[in-house]
Design an enzyme around this catalytic site. Structure first.
Site, mmCIF file in Angstrom:
data_model
loop_
_atom_site.group_PDB
_atom_site.id
_atom_site.type_symbol
_atom_site.label_atom_id
_atom_site.label_comp_id
_atom_site.label_asym_id
_atom_site.label_seq_id
_atom_site.Cartn_x
_atom_site.Cartn_y
_atom_site.Cartn_z
ATOM 1 N N LYS A 78 36.180 24.632 47.601
ATOM 2 C CA LYS A 78 35.703 25.851 48.200
ATOM 3 C C LYS A 78 36.530 25.824 49.465
ATOM 4 O O LYS A 78 36.898 24.911 49.888
ATOM 5 C CB LYS A 78 34.095 26.057 48.493
ATOM 6 N N HIS A 97 41.110 32.056 48.986
ATOM 7 C CA HIS A 97 40.524 33.425 48.524
ATOM 8 C C HIS A 97 41.324 34.238 49.823
ATOM 9 O O HIS A 97 40.295 34.757 50.330
ATOM 10 C CB HIS A 97 39.157 33.565 48.422
ATOM 11 N N GLY A 205 38.845 34.080 25.861
ATOM 12 C CA GLY A 205 39.224 33.407 27.141
ATOM 13 C C GLY A 205 38.358 32.171 27.445
ATOM 14 O O GLY A 205 37.569 31.778 26.471
ATOM 15 N N ASP A 229 37.178 41.011 22.271
ATOM 16 C CA ASP A 229 38.083 40.837 23.204
ATOM 17 C C ASP A 229 38.932 41.791 23.465
ATOM 18 O O ASP A 229 38.461 42.965 22.905
ATOM 19 C CB ASP A 229 39.013 39.690 22.843
ATOM 20 N N TYR A 253 37.853 39.941 34.068
ATOM 21 C CA TYR A 253 38.251 40.416 35.590
ATOM 22 C C TYR A 253 39.165 41.532 35.444
ATOM 23 O O TYR A 253 40.334 41.110 34.701
ATOM 24 C CB TYR A 253 38.558 39.556 36.325
ATOM 25 N N ILE A 320 26.012 35.828 39.766
ATOM 26 C CA ILE A 320 26.175 34.676 40.606
ATOM 27 C C ILE A 320 27.815 34.261 40.857
ATOM 28 O O ILE A 320 28.414 34.254 39.598
ATOM 29 C CB ILE A 320 25.544 33.578 40.191
ATOM 30 N N HIS A 322 28.970 31.284 41.855
ATOM 31 C CA HIS A 322 29.558 30.075 41.584
ATOM 32 C C HIS A 322 28.630 29.383 40.174
ATOM 33 O O HIS A 322 28.072 28.308 40.701
ATOM 34 C CB HIS A 322 29.029 29.457 42.973
#
EC number: 1.5.1.7
Length: 370
Positions: A78, A97, A205, A229, A253, A320, A322
């Protein structure tokens, strides 16, 4: 082979983050390949320092990377704490990030050129085909499906004014599965043995395959697991099959806009069966989010949030960011093994394509700071 690489595994500092960038078994493989490996003591890691010491790593104090010799490569998962601003003098491997204009990206990235440091962002370590060499996707989907199933089961056995209780990381994948099965059995006993209809989008995926794996290991019959998919979503949403399901897991995403998978309008129907949404991407600020019906990020302390609807049964969302930390040992082991071939190229990082691509991307974004 070039001079031995000194790799320094820093302790994670993000709350509730129990994963580690190296497992003891992968640490041993690096040591056997001639690496020097330093591992910080950690108050959060799923692995004990003794596990690393037994394979030959040198154990060092938590946070000691800051004073480590400059020739060490600092490796963590992280991002570094936001309240730290000192220049970074080392080469770093981590998820930073800061390449997609995230909030505060300039503050994060500017620390590297300020100290003449370098960032190899884990998200952008890719092979010649452009695919990430290592990712936590499988266990993100696995954990997301577990929470989705727990939430659905909770709704069968509790009143609508109650929300799913907090969860904590499990010592092993087997313990998580055992817990989910117990919840499912209690729900089946309450509702006459009726299994939930589960729909996974992005099933081909890494993430989607993890979600499907959890459902199967928990005992959901194959005919109750719809695996979608690109082929199934090509016609464009919204999709009635989602609202006709009990649990919906989104494992994709999107970087480009498409018609949403669900909308407030499709959810506000007395015919809706859907009780639980798990958005594994958990990207509420993404304007292309295919599930634009919630605005909050949830966490392990409060895994779900209520989705406001005017008709139909109670609906909750899990978002969530993580999720793999729910099964930190297996998630860390799998990620480290996937990353190992790339780590073994570190002695030749000045020529190895995977590192050269990552360094060029780093330099490109550093140039944007000016």
């Amino acid at each position: 082979m070039s001079a031995p690489v000194s790799l320094h595994l820093r302790a994670e500092t993000k709350p509730l983050e129990a994963r580690a960038g190296l497992s003891p078994s992968v640490t041993k493989e690096l040591l056997d390949a001639g690496f020097k490996v330093y591992v910080e003591k950690s108050s959060q890691s799923t692995f004990d320092a003794d596990e690393y010491a037994k394979v030959g790593a040198e154990i060092v104090p938590e946070g000691s990377w800051k004073e480590a010799p400059k020739d060490r490569i600092i490796y963590g998962l992280k991002a570094l704490p936001e309240d730290e601003t000192f220049p970074l003098v080392h080469e770093h491997i981590q998820f930073a990030h800061c390449y997609k204009d995230q909030a505060g990206w300039k503050d994060v990235l500017s620390r590297f050129p300020a100290g003449n440091g370098t960032l190899y962002d884990l998200e952008f370590l890719v092979n010649d085909e452009g695919r990430r060499v290592a990712a936590f996707g499988f266990y993100a989907g696995f954990a997301g499906a577990a929470i989705g199933l727990k939430d659905w089961a909770f709704k069968q056995t509790h009143a609508d004014n109650e929300e799913l209780r907090g969860v904590t990381p499990y010592a092993t994948e087997e313990e998580l599965i055992k817990d989910v099965k117990e919840d499912l059995d209690a729900a089946l006993a309450k509702n006459g043995g009726k299994y939930p209809q589960c729909l996974v989008i992005g099933a081909l995926g890494r993430c989607g395959s993890g979600a499907v794996s959890l459902f199967k290991k928990a005992g959901i019959p194959d005919e109750k697991i719809l695996q979608w998919d690109m082929k199934e979503t090509a016609r464009g949403g919204p999709f009635e099959e989602i609202t006709d399901s009990d649990i919906f897991i989104n494992c994709i995403y999107l970087s480009q806009p498409i018609p949403p998978f669900v909308s407030s309008e499709t959810l506000n129907s007395e015919k809706r069966k859907l009780r639980t949404i798990v958005d594994v991407s958990a990207d509420t600020t993404n304007p292309n989010n295919p599930i634009p019906v919630y605005t909050v990020i949830t966490d392990f302390d409060k895994p779900t949030a209520l989705v406001e609807t005017t008709a139909g049964p109670k609906l909750s969302v899990c978002s969530i960011d993580h999720l793999p930390s729910l099964v930190p040992r297996e998630a860390s082991e799998t990620f480290a093994k996937d990353l190992l071939p790339t780590l073994l190229q570190l002695p030749d990082r000045n020529t190895a394509p995977v590192y050269q691509r990552a360094k060029q991307l780093f330099e490109k974004h550093v140039a944007r700071l000016n």
